[in-house]
Write a protein that holds these residues in place. Structure first.
Motif, PDB file in Angstrom:
ATOM      1  N   ASN A   9       0.692  -1.269  -0.017  1.00 33.94           N
ATOM      2  CA  ASN A   9      -0.036  -0.085   0.048  1.00 33.94           C
ATOM      3  C   ASN A   9       0.707   1.396  -0.237  1.00 33.94           C
ATOM      4  OD1 ASN A   9      -2.039  -1.897  -0.106  1.00 33.94           O
ATOM      5  ND2 ASN A   9      -2.780  -1.371   2.234  1.00 33.94           N
TER       6      ASN A   9
ATOM      7  N   TRP B 273       5.686   7.549   3.457  1.00 27.41           N
ATOM      8  CA  TRP B 273       4.515   7.465   2.656  1.00 27.41           C
ATOM      9  C   TRP B 273       3.990   8.810   2.449  1.00 27.41           C
ATOM     10  CZ3 TRP B 273       4.900   7.260   8.062  1.00 27.41           C
ATOM     11  CH2 TRP B 273       3.945   7.823   8.635  1.00 27.41           C
TER      12      TRP B 273
ATOM     13  N   THR C  29       0.427   8.543   1.057  1.00 24.06           N
ATOM     14  CA  THR C  29      -0.988   8.049   0.757  1.00 24.06           C
ATOM     15  C   THR C  29      -1.668   7.774   2.211  1.00 24.06           C
ATOM     16  OG1 THR C  29      -2.334   6.480  -0.129  1.00 24.06           O
ATOM     17  CG2 THR C  29      -0.254   6.036   0.667  1.00 24.06           C
TER      18      THR C  29
ATOM     19  N   THR D 212      -3.777   5.458   2.349  1.00 29.46           N
ATOM     20  CA  THR D 212      -4.489   4.103   2.283  1.00 29.46           C
ATOM     21  C   THR D 212      -3.826   3.094   3.152  1.00 29.46           C
ATOM     22  OG1 THR D 212      -2.953   3.607   0.454  1.00 29.46           O
ATOM     23  CG2 THR D 212      -4.962   4.427  -0.171  1.00 29.46           C
TER      24      THR D 212
ATOM     25  N   PRO E 142      -0.517   2.299   4.324  1.00 29.26           N
ATOM     26  CA  PRO E 142       0.848   1.506   3.924  1.00 29.26           C
ATOM     27  C   PRO E 142       1.497   0.792   5.005  1.00 29.26           C
ATOM     28  CG  PRO E 142       1.136   3.800   3.747  1.00 29.26           C
ATOM     29  CD  PRO E 142       0.012   4.024   4.005  1.00 29.26           C
TER      30      PRO E 142
END
Length: 414
Positions: free
Chosen positions: A101, A124, A126, A128, A130
């Motif tokens: 992710n 990261w 994002t 989502t 990770p």
């Protein structure tokens, strides 16, 4: 006799206004980290400590650990711990960990808490979730586990330390705010109970982010520690992780290609090294220590190698206690008050036939006026007849060869 870490004082003109201590062991002073030679110390493995420079350091088999605060560098005392196993390997994330992710992982990126260039950077961009996850293991149903990570924030954002299965009903979560350096939320699934999270300062700007919880079920090769980014972006370094069986974390156990075990610490004084100062008829102990507020933690005690004959100073949760057993029968078990987890306290405990007392942190002495005395043959530091390890630090231990007054106990424990 005077040693750098532990002093034997036979001077009767004590500065505290009482009969002088005939045994005085000082474990928390800036010195050269050596034990009084009358103490026999053993540990059947290497182990780590925070050294006087504030770095994680590995010491050899049978070498005592004198621990220091990673921020202030103040001496914390002699570290005594039970055996524990780090189930995570390797203990710094690398390519053998599962990743998904959207983490960007850079290995051997920066300085880890031990001063080596071995940290892993996780970045990261994002939200989502990770994650990177350690190789899975099989846990024991109904047991309590603790997972923790050395996390060094390089940005703002929220970072998660998670143990269990990657399933909402079977995991325990600690969400760490990398700006405030606090755990902001703790979450458990339906099959998980008793979650406790904490954050403690660690060397070189790292934080030890920890989550403990009990798991109702066993997950065959599905139980793991995971590191998750849950904010929109973030950047941090990981300098070590640990997953261990127990309700709180212990000192770091580095691993590479397999799980690794740190053996228990054993510190004992026997023979004439014990009998030269111990008075069978009456006496007083004064100890300063810290320990977790969980389970039974022995600070110090005298015994004959069994639990049938002993005097023991210990903590039961947040209750500091003084127990006496003779011939296998309990003679006294005094609850002296209340202590806080991982916070130093001093307890003074006195014994004489039908005359026992204990005081903690300057509180009024609690007494017991009925009981006989055991016949011990050794002093054990941080363990009681082979069990109930301190899992903390002992700063000092003093012994007076008479039963001091209740007022003196209150003064000495303040």
């Amino acid at each position: 006799y005077v040693a750098s870490r532990a002093m034997w004082v036979c001077d009767r003109a004590a500065t505290d206004g009482t009969l002088g201590a005939v045994l005085q062991l000082i474990f928390a002073t800036p010195a050269d980290d050596t034990l009084d030679p009358r103490i026999t110390f053993a540990r059947a493995s290497s182990a780590t400590r925070v050294n006087s420079s504030g770095l994680i350091e590995t010491v050899s088999t049978n070498v005592a650990r004198f621990d220091y605060d990673p921020v202030t560098l103040a001496a914390k005392g002699l570290l005594i711990e039970e055996a524990r196993t780090n189930l995570v390997y390797p203990s710094i994330p690398n390519a053998t960990w599962v990743s998904a992710n959207g983490f960007t992982s850079t290995y051997n990126y920066g300085t880890a808490p031990d001063g080596t260039t071995t940290s892993t950077r996780l970045v990261w961009t994002t939200n989502t979730s990770p994650y990177v996850g350690a190789p899975p293991v099989t846990n024991t149903a109904g047991a309590t586990y603790t997972g923790w990570a050395y996390v060094k924030p390089n940005s703002s954002g929220t970072f998660r330390v998670q143990i269990g299965k990657n399933d909402s009903s079977q995991r325990a979560i600690a969400n760490f705010d990398m700006s405030t350096h606090e755990v902001v939320t703790t979450t458990t699934g339906a099959d998980v109970s008793g979650a406790i999270a904490s954050v403690k300062p660690a060397p070189l700007g790292y934080y030890k982010v920890s989550i403990s919880a009990s798991f109702a079920n066993s997950y065959a090769a599905g139980f793991r520690l995971m590191l998750v980014g849950i904010s929109a972006s973030g950047d941090c370094e990981i300098g070590g992780v640990q997953l261990e069986l127990g309700s709180y974390g212990t000192s770091y156990i580095p691993t590479t290609s397999s799980a690794a075990t740190r053996a228990e610490d054993v510190a004992t004084m026997t023979g004439t090294n014990f009998s030269d100062w111990y008075n069978q008829t009456e006496g007083t102990f004064v100890v300063s220590a810290d320990c977790p507020a969980s389970g039974t933690r022995t600070i110090a005690g005298v015994n004959n190698g069994t639990t049938d004959e002993f005097l023991r100073i210990y903590a039961s949760g947040t209750d500091p206690k003084f127990a006496v057993t003779d011939g296998g029968a309990a003679q006294a078990d005094i609850d002296a008050g209340t202590i806080a987890a991982d916070t130093a306290f001093t307890l003074a405990a006195a014994y004489k036939t039908n005359d026992f007392a204990a005081s903690v942190s300057g509180g009024a002495a609690i007494t017991d006026t009925s009981g006989t005395l055991p016949t011990p043959s050794q002093l054990q530091i941080g363990v009681g007849a082979g069990s109930n390890y301190l899992n903390g630090h002992i700063k000092s231990l003093k012994y007076y060869s008479r039963r001091l007054s209740d007022a003196q106990l209150q003064t000495l424990s303040a």
